[in-house]
Write a protein that holds these residues in place. Sequence first.
Motif, short mmCIF file in Angstrom:
data_model
loop_
_atom_site.label_atom_id
_atom_site.label_comp_id
_atom_site.label_asym_id
_atom_site.label_seq_id
_atom_site.Cartn_x
_atom_site.Cartn_y
_atom_site.Cartn_z
N GLN A 183 61.17 54.66 9.19
CA GLN A 183 60.81 56.05 8.94
C GLN A 183 61.52 56.52 7.69
N ASP A 184 60.82 57.32 6.87
CA ASP A 184 61.43 57.79 5.63
C ASP A 184 60.75 59.09 5.19
N TYR A 185 61.47 59.78 4.34
CA TYR A 185 60.94 61.00 3.71
C TYR A 185 60.63 60.64 2.27
N LYS A 186 59.36 60.48 1.95
CA LYS A 186 58.99 60.09 0.59
C LYS A 186 57.58 60.58 0.29
N PRO A 187 57.19 60.57 -0.99
CA PRO A 187 55.84 61.04 -1.34
C PRO A 187 54.77 60.12 -0.75
N VAL A 188 53.73 60.74 -0.23
CA VAL A 188 52.57 60.00 0.27
C VAL A 188 51.31 60.72 -0.20
N PHE A 189 50.21 60.00 -0.16
CA PHE A 189 48.93 60.67 -0.42
C PHE A 189 48.65 61.59 0.77
N TRP A 190 48.42 62.84 0.46
CA TRP A 190 48.22 63.82 1.52
C TRP A 190 46.89 64.52 1.31
N SER A 191 46.10 64.59 2.39
CA SER A 191 44.80 65.25 2.31
C SER A 191 44.90 66.66 2.89
N PRO A 192 44.91 67.69 2.03
CA PRO A 192 44.92 69.06 2.56
C PRO A 192 43.68 69.36 3.39
N SER A 193 42.55 68.72 3.07
CA SER A 193 41.30 69.01 3.78
C SER A 193 41.32 68.49 5.22
N THR A 194 42.17 67.49 5.50
CA THR A 194 42.25 66.98 6.87
C THR A 194 43.68 67.05 7.42
N ARG A 195 44.59 67.58 6.63
CA ARG A 195 45.98 67.85 7.04
C ARG A 195 46.66 66.60 7.61
N THR A 196 46.54 65.50 6.89
CA THR A 196 47.21 64.27 7.33
C THR A 196 47.54 63.39 6.13
N ALA A 197 48.52 62.51 6.34
CA ALA A 197 48.84 61.50 5.33
C ALA A 197 47.73 60.46 5.31
N TRP A 246 56.12 57.27 9.00
CA TRP A 246 56.46 55.88 9.33
C TRP A 246 55.75 54.97 8.33
N PHE A 247 56.48 53.97 7.86
CA PHE A 247 55.99 53.09 6.80
C PHE A 247 56.18 51.64 7.19
N THR A 258 53.17 48.77 -2.42
CA THR A 258 54.60 48.54 -2.19
C THR A 258 55.03 48.99 -0.81
N TYR A 259 54.33 49.98 -0.27
CA TYR A 259 54.56 50.36 1.12
C TYR A 259 53.26 50.90 1.69
N TRP A 260 53.22 50.94 3.00
CA TRP A 260 51.99 51.33 3.71
C TRP A 260 52.37 52.41 4.71
N CYS A 261 51.85 53.60 4.49
CA CYS A 261 52.11 54.72 5.40
C CYS A 261 51.21 54.55 6.62
N ILE A 262 51.82 54.40 7.81
CA ILE A 262 51.02 54.10 9.01
C ILE A 262 50.99 55.26 10.01
N SER A 263 51.60 56.40 9.69
CA SER A 263 51.56 57.52 10.63
C SER A 263 50.52 58.54 10.20
N ARG A 264 49.85 59.12 11.20
CA ARG A 264 48.83 60.14 10.94
C ARG A 264 49.09 61.34 11.84
#
Length: 1008
Positions: free
Chosen positions: A236-250, A477-478, A514-520
Amino acid sequence: MLLCRVSAVSQTLSRWGRRSHRGGGLLHRALSFSSSRCQAVSPGESSPQPAETGSPQGLYRDTVLLPRTDFPMKLTGQKLLNRELQIQQECGFADLYSWQRERKAKKEFCLHDGPPYANGDPHVGHALNKILKDIRNRFEMLRGRQVHYIPGWDCHGLPIELKALGELGTSGLGPLEIRQKAREFAEGAIARQKAAFQRWGVMADWDQCYYTYDGVYEAAQLKVFQEMHSKGFIYQDYKPVFWSPSTRTALAEAELEYNPEHVSRSIYTTFPLSTLPPGIASEGLESVSVLVWTTQPWTIPANQAVCYMPNAKYSVVKRADTSQLLLVASECSASVAALLETELESVGTFTGSQLEGGICKHPTIPDKEVPLLPANHVTMAKGTGLVHTAPAHGMDDYSVASQFKLSVECMVDEDGKFTELAGPELQNLTVMTEGTDKVITMLKECGSLVKEEKCVHSYPYDWRTKQPVVIRPSKQWFINTASLKDKAKEALQKVRVLPESARGSLLTMLDRRTYWCISRQRSWGVPIPVFYHRETGEPLINKHTVTHIAQLFKEKGSDCWWELPVEDLLPNEVLKKSKAGPVTDYVRGEDVLDIWFDSGASWAAVLEESDSRADVYVEGKDQIGGWFQSSLLTSVAVRNKAPYKALVVHGFAVTEKGDKMSKSLGNVVDPDKVINGGEDPSLPAYGADVLRWWVAESNVFSEVQIGPTALNSARDSINKLRNTLKFLLGNLQGFDPRVQAVDPKEMHYIDQYMLHLLREYSIKVTDAYTEFDAGRAIRVLQGFIARELSSFYFSIIKDRLYCDPEDSLGRRSCQTVLEEILDGVTRSIAPILPHLAEEVYLHAPGHGEGETLFKSGWIKSSSVWRRPGLEEAVEGACAIRDSFLSSIPGKNAAQYDLNIAVEPGLLFELMESLQEHPSSTSSQLAELMMVARVNLCSVLPRDLPSDALLSSGTFLINLEGGVIREDSAYKIAAVPTSAARCPRCRRYTADSADCLCPRCQSTVSQAH
């Protein structure tokens, strides 16, 4: 006899070398002659019928054995659809998979089904994929392997959740209510897709599929999660991810699609240097501003640094129009001058490393200072060579922040709006629209804005909502894919990839990740089995907690994450093993797993019966960055090996113009309408086999076009094939190969030769299917029918087939071969056209009631069919015939007597094996030449008539790899025959026009 001689020398032979002044093989030239010269009848036609009953020919109509079969040459409309459904029922399509799983087999073939998404109706992309898989599965089953193929569906995820809710932003429903609606929606889509796959003839046990929402599947997935977590790959980490405001999820990289026409408001803005770098200060320069360029003005408030390239050259330049001093990369100064429409005079040049120690004033936040920092991601391709760095909103920016311990504060909320951290002027403004407007206005007001322009560039969008995404930091989670990358590449080197060109794309995709964001942050998915401490927020997750949750999911399904109290999810014995405090200290997590992790773990849930490695995965090219990769990463992390031995990557289905199909454009081809027809007359009912032929015939490694042209072509090809099959079936009427088949050694040489060609055909077809090249299998089939059968063998044998006595050795010899050809061709098309293959099998002789083709194996060719000297005998005769036909262009070969003169030697002995007597109207040689009479001699007669047509040639015999080698010359003289046309067989072998030839006299008298 030469055949005996050759056999005594050796049982093996090399093919004779072909020589021709016109190029191409002699046999090829012989087979491709115009059958009209020989009055040949195409397959499916009757031989020429007597026009009048009272004519001499009409007297013998009933004595000719013409083809008879009730196999229809063509099926259309509702009759076609009814026949396909009837065959599926009669021939046990539904039970075939279970039958083959229960039989004993030495080898297993495992094709692991990538799960289609359960969010809509079946489409031609499904058809392309499922039929391509089924062709290979049916082929492997036919050749005796036990096929392992379990169809599956990807059932979780946002698109299903949104469709189930009906509209974006529906609120007021709890997680369990949302999940119930989503499950119902997915189940409906699965039922429609499954029914379509069955109609297409896809072989599977449709009652034993896998679904990613099934509790047993979810438990297997959590086991993979736990093993990856215990090995340190999941964190788990706090880092920039692609975020969709239209669906409110990473979102993960695979959930993005890039819009190349996105328009941004790009700006050039200044950051005044408050502390000059020592290198610049020593030059006595003052009031220098760093010039930066960005396409995302809304990120300026989050700026924490300006980055430079250490090894590049930088210049302080003076604007001719304002005398302002700007710091830019030296190689960018010319383009900046053009942009600003002014001259820039260099007043000092420095290396990037000399900029160290410089500090800038933030343009919109008073009293905030930002350092100049070195970074390797800086480029000179566009901009100024100095990069505005906002660690909260860029992946490279975040790397700089990690290195230099910069703040990564997030000023943007889950809806894509500025928070109160951005200040009262910006709070609650949507960053991509009014937020951008406001930031640009603020830069103008403080005098920092130098230039604004529109920039059209590629920008990431949410692939579901087609709305732009932002990059923002979030606690997620990554999977650390950087640490898996080398192992994954190594595993991939052992995997066969078709086409090989796709391997580079697979490796490139791995490199980019380089990393894969797996939490939604949604409800419809597999919960991440983590608990958080109420006060500290620390996660509680270990093998004890995850194993317990996995067992609960296996028994109850993942709804229990919300249904059960925390005390049941985290019982005392688990807390003790985890050395954790009381259960009241913990709350359950609310995130669910990325659906790419869902499907990527399918190998663990589905492949347990085999060695957990599939022989092949077969999916579209979009899965290069999707399922192929997620499956590889999870398998390598847990087991250090790929989950597949081979990958087949196919293209997409597109319109006949090459356009992508879109409902909005109205150009979508519906497979249901392809099969059953539509209201539009241009959409007839083609049936499932036409759809399957379209898939098989296409070059699936590129984009696959579908439309009326392709479908009509497929239908026409199948009808031509039916024509040939009807001809074969018609001539096997009353023949039972179990009691009437002729031993190959007793057959006519041309019949034996056809068995040899059939064996070669079966080898080529088998190779094509093995290479996932059904298109090549079709081309081999069509070539075999056109050249070896229609133009050659069928033309030659019709006289013997129709006019010889029914039980004669010659006719039975011919029928034996026709039955072998029918059987071989039918089996060779069965993987592609299972309905047609079983229909033919129902009409074919030689098997009992209730037998089906798919339970009776692959093509049964035999190596015994290759006899030493056989090829040379027939192909030598073909070479001679080629010369003869070339000498009588446009004329009927049947009206000639042919004198063949061959020097004593191997070729003469070969021809003698086809004709024992010097002169004959009924020898195998005469049949091959399709003439009235053949006179075989060593020299041509001297008293040839003046109208004799002369030609000559040579034929190279090459046996034993050159041990027996002879280049034999021959001469031929074609003389118009003096014999009359027999009223029964129509050969020119009768004494007079009203008299039967000797063969027909004997046949008719025997019949009576």
